[in-house]
Design a protein around this motif. Structure first.
Motif, PDB file in Angstrom:
ATOM      1  N   VAL A   4      -8.841  -6.549  -0.793  1.00 37.03           N
ATOM      2  CA  VAL A   4      -8.061  -7.815  -0.599  1.00 37.03           C
ATOM      3  C   VAL A   4      -7.195  -7.808  -1.555  1.00 37.03           C
ATOM      4  O   VAL A   4      -7.382  -7.909  -2.667  1.00 37.03           O
ATOM      5  N   ASP A   5      -5.686  -8.038  -1.294  1.00 38.76           N
ATOM      6  CA  ASP A   5      -4.539  -8.220  -1.910  1.00 38.76           C
ATOM      7  C   ASP A   5      -4.650  -9.779  -2.706  1.00 38.76           C
ATOM      8  O   ASP A   5      -4.795 -10.371  -1.978  1.00 38.76           O
ATOM      9  N   HIS A   6      -4.741  -9.756  -3.911  1.00 43.68           N
ATOM     10  CA  HIS A   6      -4.719 -11.013  -4.634  1.00 43.68           C
ATOM     11  C   HIS A   6      -3.275 -11.217  -5.149  1.00 43.68           C
ATOM     12  O   HIS A   6      -2.699 -10.342  -5.878  1.00 43.68           O
ATOM     13  N   PRO A   7      -3.062 -12.632  -5.149  1.00 42.33           N
ATOM     14  CA  PRO A   7      -1.741 -12.859  -5.834  1.00 42.33           C
ATOM     15  C   PRO A   7      -1.650 -12.553  -7.261  1.00 42.33           C
ATOM     16  O   PRO A   7      -2.744 -12.832  -8.089  1.00 42.33           O
ATOM     17  N   SER A   8      -0.595 -12.229  -7.950  1.00 47.14           N
ATOM     18  CA  SER A   8      -0.448 -11.791  -9.221  1.00 47.14           C
ATOM     19  C   SER A   8      -0.120 -13.366 -10.113  1.00 47.14           C
ATOM     20  O   SER A   8       0.770 -13.961  -9.759  1.00 47.14           O
ATOM     21  N   PRO A   9      -1.000 -13.482 -11.191  1.00 47.87           N
ATOM     22  CA  PRO A   9      -0.929 -14.730 -11.911  1.00 47.87           C
ATOM     23  C   PRO A   9       0.417 -14.708 -12.440  1.00 47.87           C
ATOM     24  O   PRO A   9       1.183 -15.821 -12.933  1.00 47.87           O
ATOM     25  N   VAL A  10       1.144 -13.430 -12.783  1.00 52.85           N
ATOM     26  CA  VAL A  10       2.504 -13.463 -13.463  1.00 52.85           C
ATOM     27  C   VAL A  10       3.358 -12.838 -12.480  1.00 52.85           C
ATOM     28  O   VAL A  10       2.998 -11.614 -12.125  1.00 52.85           O
ATOM     29  N   LYS A  11       4.814 -13.281 -12.071  1.00 47.42           N
ATOM     30  CA  LYS A  11       5.472 -12.938 -11.234  1.00 47.42           C
ATOM     31  C   LYS A  11       6.508 -11.669 -11.798  1.00 47.42           C
ATOM     32  O   LYS A  11       6.834 -11.833 -12.881  1.00 47.42           O
ATOM     33  N   PHE A  12       6.490 -10.714 -11.141  1.00 44.78           N
ATOM     34  CA  PHE A  12       7.191  -9.357 -11.596  1.00 44.78           C
ATOM     35  C   PHE A  12       8.773  -9.920 -11.536  1.00 44.78           C
ATOM     36  O   PHE A  12       9.357 -10.470 -10.673  1.00 44.78           O
TER      37      PHE A  12
END
Length: 427
Positions: A4-12
């Protein structure tokens, strides 16, 4: 269990998206992992043969010394800078200063990236002729630049063999692309993937515009030793008033069939080289020391061995194997005057609408499907050319597949026999 793809806590950084760096690129799709094991790879532009023995021996000898196994000066090893001077002095009609006007880089690509780092401010615009070498896009956007696309136009209604010289720039389109934010023009000659060798007249037009608008010119000339049929390779830096605004890019990988060595160089006036050195020093610090020594040995001996003349003749033979095959197929194609790529018109290659294409190919240009179909059904891989265009101009590239002939003669002959099977799919 599916991941499952999880949102990254830090945006690239957004620059990765703007430069297509996160998209599944053409090299990932058409690589050996995705294609049949026996598919002949004529897509990627790397050789399947070794560098010349005397250059490899120089690499071995360098490994046996102490100094060549340690850091080089960030400018590059003195022996290599002197060898570059020996080769380029007569070609540029200059007495090059090895301390101020030559910079060794970790491949041509890192050298170009360092120029962008040194000179681009956020929002500066860079003119790129399409089709463009795909690394330009990310290198420009990662450094805050904005790519501005000016297409090369192929000949209308071409049939059979046509010269790469027939791909033309429209000077008015180039002029219209210039704005107050324009900082640089990239000129790739001999050109990848078209194989075009820009004429003196064409370069004079570009030079006039560069001088008129005070622009920097990046002359990507990594294929300068692979020019065929007596065509003249003109270095834009030699045109009147252009030395002062041109950085010339070279490559040991292209010159000596050693693309994995990652040794390149930049030549230009001190005001370009000095800040570029500052950038390169922070990106890689220095380049591969023993292979710089080997590249130096290569350049030192090319004249007495007549190596580049011999190599060009060998590549011309390889080119002819593919062009003879394409003549048999009766499909239009470019006959390249330089580099080691041929663009084949695949617009008449027919494939079933319900062919089981992978998801990575669906939704892309027709050339992506055609190249995938050819790879699986014929057993020869190529690269879809729309990858080297912006979305607005992708329809120009959709017509073509890029085939590389930097392979040994037996491989090319084997590939040609397979490609003749394409005849049954041509309408």
């Amino acid at each position: 269990m599916a991941e499952v793809d999880h949102p990254s806590p830090v945006k690239f950084a957004s620059r990765l998206k703007d430069g297509r760096a996160l998209a599944e690129d053409v090299w990932s799709i058409y690589n050996v992992a995705n294609l049949p094991a026996d598919c002949i790879n004529l897509g990627q532009g790397y050789m399947n043969f070794a560098p010349p023995e005397w250059v490899k021996k120089a690499a071995e000898e360098a490994l046996d010394t102490v100094a060549a196994n340690h850091y080089s000066h960030p400018k590059g090893r003195m022996r290599l800078r002197q060898a570059i001077k020996k080769v380029y002095d007569p070609q540029l009609h200059r007495d090059l200063d090895v301390e101020k006007e030559i910079l060794v880089t970790s491949g041509a690509n890192e050298g170009q990236y360092s120029v962008f780092t040194a000179f681009l401010e956020q929002g500066d615009e860079v003119i790129m002729f399409e089709p463009f070498f795909d690394q330009y896009l990310a290198s420009v956007t990662f450094n805050g630049g904005v790519p501005i696309y000016v297409p090369l136009h192929p000949p209308a209604n071409a049939s059979g063999k046509f010269s790469s010289d027939e791909w033309k720039i429209n000077p008015e389109e180039l002029r219209a692309a210039i704005t107050p934010r324009t900082k640089m023009i990239i000129v790739n000659t001999p050109h990848n993937p078209v194989g075009k060798v820009f004429t003196r007249a064409e370069l004079e037009i570009i030079a006039h515009i560069a001088k008129e608008h005070n622009l920097l010119v990046m002359a990507d000339e990594v294929y300068d030793t692979l020019v065929f049929d007596g065509k003249e390779h003109v270095r834009i830096a030699t045109l009147p008033g252009m030395w002062d605004r041109t950085v010339t890019v070279g490559s040991a990988g292209k010159s000596f069939a050693a693309t994995g060595w990652r040794v390149g160089w930049l030549i230009g006036p001190e005001y370009i080289i000095r800040p570029t050195l500052a950038a390169s020093t922070r990106i890689v610090f220095c380049s591969n020391s023993p292979l710089q020594e080997a590249a130096a040995a290569g350049l030192e001996q090319v004249q007495e061995r007549k190596f580049f003349q011999t190599q060009t003749a060998e590549y011309a033979e390889r080119r002819n194997i593919l062009t003879d095959c394409f003549d048999t197929l009766g499909l239009p194609y470019t006959n390249p005057e330089g580099s080691y790529f041929i663009l084949l018109d695949i617009s008449r290659v027919k494939f079933p609408d319900d062919y089981p294409f992978p998801r990575s190919v669906l939704g892309r240009g027709r050339d992506f499907k055609a190249c995938w179909f050819i790879a699986l059904e014929v057993g020869v891989s190529s690269i879809p050319v729309s990858e080297f265009y912006c979305l607005e101009h992708a329809n120009i590239g959709e017509v073509y597949a890029r085939f590389s002939f930097c392979k040994d003669v037996d491989t090319l002959r084997h590939a040609s026999e397979r490609l003749k099977k394409l005849k049954q799919y041509i309408v």
